[in-house]
Write a protein that holds these residues in place. Structure first.
Motif: not given
Lengths: 542, 428
Positions: A70-78
């Motif tokens: 019940n979660s996710r991976l957060f891919v953040v650009r920068g």
């Protein structure tokens, strides 16, 4: 007080044996797992398509595993220094966790982030799980300097306590106590980019030989251990040049597999099979070499270059971009070298004997080009090229550090022929030579013209002529190496072997902190091997 | 203070401390401070001898006294010209202005000179240009060293030879010459001999393809003080060995021979008579004979058929089991044996024979070979503590019923009397 955690994935792309992630979850109200990616870097950085693909697959695997919890991976650009202030504010972050990165660049980057987090009132928690031991402890035990011979390293390690036990993977139960706020537009904001988005052309790209990710890593671990049992029982001296379905090195590099999980699994199997109390250090071969180079590099920001690197011998390498390109692109005219470099570019992995062959050819064996150039090509194309391990190995193989003897030069014809007498490896990766008989396949230029014509591959037309005369090249180079080393050691005699200075490490009495290891090597009482831990890590994330 | 300054463009001139002090003293009377410019000449000289060339050059701009010391002949006896192009080398080059200075002011002081060049022809040509200008000098040692590919070979032979003979003719007291990998030829050797036969002690000319056996024989015949010689096998002849053993000749100390083949079957190697070798050893009983082999396996036939007095042997490529067997039989003076590669069959027998019969063996190195652990232990037992250098790649040793890899190192250490481990390679 509300605890909003962010776990920052860099290496350590896994949910098993991840103490920093566990700290993120502990007592937290919300948790988010982020990976920071600088897409602009993709074009500029020295990273090839196979490495990107592996990374993206590993991230995809993490995302899938997190979905099940019940979660996710957060891919953040920068870039981290730009990204974190924004995230800290947006998500009201109170705790930031990440796995310790012992490499000099990593330490510097993390130092800045920790400082910045402090300014935002964010607590940082860092845990070591990328290496078996605390590298600082090893250095401390060696009179405050990293061991420069592998034997010395092993001696020190044998006096340490066993590595910390791996932790179980993050469980459903743990995750259920923390919430992850997944917005509706999560996929727009935080998705994993595709290869095309990063600027790569993927038409005609063959499927990956090495699939990235934790799931793949754990599956391979099982097969790897089975194979170890088989090899031990048959006492076969194997050398397979082809990509192995049980190979683990890329997974260790990206942290898809915990090195400690591998360590304890090997230990358990050995103890079951051999019924002896203490496995020899040679059982952990690959892991200890990795650890050795990490230790040597951790306090040396110049580890990856010759100039300004206190442990690197200053050798007057040649600068020859044309020759370097031929080597990198597999156009040397030596089928053994060309096949290896082709496999490297196509698949991202080559056997360590193959690495020795091409590294020797580029540097001290034939072309006399700097190891730094070779290191950069490997960095781009090799899936398991950690910064420390890659630089360290190149220095080792080019006899630039670690007190290596330079007399044994790998012949680009003979060494290949002895490694694979059938010549099939050449036929597979240099298909234009496939109709050559074994006698000439490693040295096609020596084949009579009539044979070259029947094989539909004329040297100089369909396949390049050898770019160097090996006998001449190696003769010159051994003289150069001798000159350099004799100046270093002030040796004026005739012995080739005595030109290389010996390090006093071996002869010196044991190191600091003797009181800590009152029991000598091999007499440690082994800890209890917990079956629960082993089972959990296997079944954990599927 | 401006003497000789104009050519030193790189090193900026400063107002000397003496002048500045005088100026300041009129405004702010100070107690008399030590005048560094008045230090005794020999003191400054001693200090300068500890400085690097760059630091010395900077110091020379401080005042005329120090500048004087900078140009003392004693500081210019030894010089190494480094000639590199940025496109081909990471190394820096000796500054052209400094080179000009040296030629103008110090050519006659130079005694021990070397040239280090990179793989660019330009660098080798620059070296030749400098050589041509070294007239009126008394050079004792001369070294032409290529740090990467041999760029001297790319210079026109005429240009090279004329530059080299300038030094040969003008120095008249050359004692040590290193000209490996250069296009030196027989006529230049004649010039060398004509002018320096009394003083020549060391000549290193491996891989000089334009020299013939007659050319080197001329050197041996005339230069009776020659103690060290390095050349390629094709220049070695029975006559040469006999000339080096003539009554008038001093004891030979080192003889280095490179045996190189370009392509299989192309070079035919002559044999040296056993009597010639014997004569050499009789005349110079302590002579060290160093042989470096870069041959294909099938080209070894002419070698080691009879007793050969070689002391240091290096096989830079694969060498056959049979050949290693011959060495055990015929090389009683062997001190060091280094084998790059052999193959996949164990060399136990050959190694043990070498241990038995080469009683002076103190150093051995094995690369891509195979030896069983038991065979290796027996070899080490036989040699015992006399093996000061034992460099064996880890993969060479194959475990057997008596010893495994963990036990081998302690067993060998026991017999050697010191801690020993095989050489390792990373297996990542």
């Amino acid at each position: 007080m509300v605890v909003n955690s962010v776990h920052w994935f860099r290496k350590g792309l896994r949910l098993h044996d991840n103490p920093a992630l566990q700290e993120a979850l502990s007592g937290a109200d919300t948790v988010r797992c982020v990976y920071i990616l600088d897409p602009w870097f993709a074009g500029a950085a020295n990273v090839g398509i196979n490495r990107w693909r592996f990374l993206l697959e590993a991230l995809g695997d993490l995302d899938n595993s997190l979905k099940k919890l019940n979660s996710r991976l957060f891919v953040v650009r920068g870039q981290p220094t730009d990204v974190f202030p924004r995230l800290f504010k947006e998500w009201n972050v109170t705790r930031l966790t990440f796995e310790l990165d012992p490499e000099p660049y990593g330490k510097e980057r993390d130092g800045a982030i920790i400082k910045m987090a402090q300014e935002f009132g964010v607590e940082t928690v860092v845990r070591n799980s990328h290496t078996l031991y605390s590298l600082d402890r090893i250095i401390e035990m060696n009179n405050n300097s990293p061991p420069l011979t592998f034997k010395r390293f092993q001696t020190i390690v044998s006096r340490l306590e066993l590595p910390r036990r791996p932790l179980a993977p993050v469980s459903q139960q743990q995750m259920s106590r923390c919430l992850t706020n997944i917005s509706d537009n999560h996929d727009q904001l935080y998705s994993i980019p595709s290869l095309e988005e990063l600027g790569f052309r993927t038409e005609g790209l063959p499927p990956a030989v090495w699939r990235g990710g934790e799931s793949e890593a754990l599956e391979r671990l099982g097969k790897h251990l089975d194979r170890k049992v088989w090899v031990a029982s048959t006492r076969v001296k194997t050398c397979s040049l082809y990509a192995s379905p049980t190979g683990l090195s890329p997974y260790l590099r990206f942290g898809c597999l915990s090195c400690r999980v591998l360590y304890y699994n090997l230990r358990e199997i050995y103890m079951k099979l051999c019924k002896r109390s203490s496995p020899p250090l040679s059982l952990y071969g690959q892991l200890l070499w990795r650890e050795f180079f990490y230790t040597a590099a951790t306090n040396n920001p110049n580890f990856d270059r010759m100039e300004g690197n206190p442990i690197c011998v200053q050798i007057p390498w040649d600068q020859n971009p044309e020759a370097l390109a031929k080597w990198a692109e597999g156009r040397t005219g030596f089928p053994w070298i060309d096949a290896i470099m082709t496999q490297l570019r196509q698949e991202g992995w080559i056997h360590h004997r193959a690495r020795h062959a091409v590294a020797c050819f580029l540097t001290r064996g034939d072309l006399w080009i700097s190891w730094e150039s070779g290191m950069k090509v490997f960095e781009e194309q090799l899936l398991d090229a950690d910064w420390s391990v890659n630089a360290g190995s190149w220095m080792w193989l080019s006899c630039s550090a670690f007190f290596q003897q330079f007399f044994h030069c790998y012949c680009p014809v003979g060494f290949g022929r002895r490694t694979d007498p059938s010549g099939d490896y050449i036929r597979r990766y240099v298909p234009v030579l496939k109709d050559y008989p074994n006698r000439y396949i490693y040295e096609p230029w020596n084949a009579p013209e009539s044979l070259q014509k029947t094989a539909n591959c004329v040297v100089g037309v369909d396949y390049p002529k050898p770019m160097i005369n090996h006998a001449e090249g190696s003769r010159l180079n051994i003289e150069r190496m001798k000159q350099v080393y004799q100046q270093l050691s002030h040796y004026r005699g005739l012995s080739l072997l005595a030109s290389v200075p010996t390090i006093q490490e071996e002869a010196e009495p044991p190191m600091t902190d003797e009181s800590q290891s009152s029991s000598g090597p091999g007499m440690r009482t082994p800890g209890q091997v917990s079956d629960d831990v082993m089972l959990d890590t296997w079944s954990g994330v599927r | 203070m401006k003497r000789g300054r104009s050519s030193l463009k790189t090193f900026p001139s400063h107002e000397g401390p003496a002048k500045r002090q005088k100026r300041l003293a009129t405004r702010f009377p100070l107690p008399p401070s030590p005048d560094w410019g008045n230090l005794p000449h020999h003191v400054v000289l001693q200090i300068f001898q500890h400085l690097s060339l760059v630091d010395r050059a900077r110091a020379s701009s401080v005042c005329w006294r120090w500048n004087d010391v900078f140009h003392t002949p004693d500081l210019w006896r030894r010089f190494e010209f480094e000639l590199n192009q940025p496109a081909t080398s990471y190394l820096r080059s000796t500054h052209p202005d400094l080179i000009q200075q040296i030629i103008k002011k110090h050519a006659q002081h130079l005694q021990y000179v070397s040239f280090k060049v990179d793989s660019c022809t330009e660098s080798a040509e620059a070296a030749c240009d400098i050589l041509s200008q070294l007239v009126n000098c008394t050079i004792k040692t001369l070294g032409l060293i290529s740090t990467a590919r041999p760029s001297f070979m790319d210079v026109s032979q005429a240009h090279f030879v004329s530059a080299l003979t300038v030094v040969f003719v003008n120095s008249k007291s050359l004692s040590s010459i290193k000209i490996d990998d250069t296009p030196v030829d027989d006529p230049s050797l004649k010039v060398l001999v004509a002018n320096n036969s009394d003083t020549l002690k060391l000549l290193k000319m491996s891989s000089c393809p334009h020299v013939s056996p007659a050319g080197i024989l001329c050197v041996a015949d005339q230069c009776h003080g020659l103690r060290e010689l390095a050349l390629n096998y094709h220049l070695l002849s029975d006559e040469l060995l006999l000339a080096l053993s003539s009554e008038k000749h001093v004891h030979l100390e080192h003889l280095r021979i490179d045996v190189v083949s370009e392509n299989p079957g192309q070079a035919h190697f002559h044999t040296i008579k056993r009597s010639s070798w014997d004569a050499l050893v009789r005349h110079s009983p302590k002579v060290n004979i160093v042989m470096y082999f870069f041959l294909y396996e099938e080209e070894f036939e002419p070698f080691f058929c009879e007793e050969t007095p070689v002391t240091h042997l290096y096989f830079g490529r694969a060498v056959s089991k049979e050949m290693l067997g011959r060495i055990g039989l015929n090389c009683p003076r062997l001190v060091e044996l280094v084998v790059c590669a052999n193959g996949l069959k164990p060399l136990d027998e050959e190694l043990i024979r070498i241990g038995e019969r080469c009683k002076s063996l103190t150093a051995i190195g094995l690369g891509e070979c195979e030896v069983t652990c038991s065979g290796f232990v027996e070899f080490v037992k036989m040699c015992g503590g006399r093996l000061t250098q034992l460099s064996i790649m880890e993969e060479v040793l194959t475990p057997d019923n008596s010893f495994n890899m963990e036990q081998i190192h302690s067993e060998v250490s026991k017999h050697l009397g010191r801690i020993w481990f095989p050489d390792m390679m990373p297996i990542w």
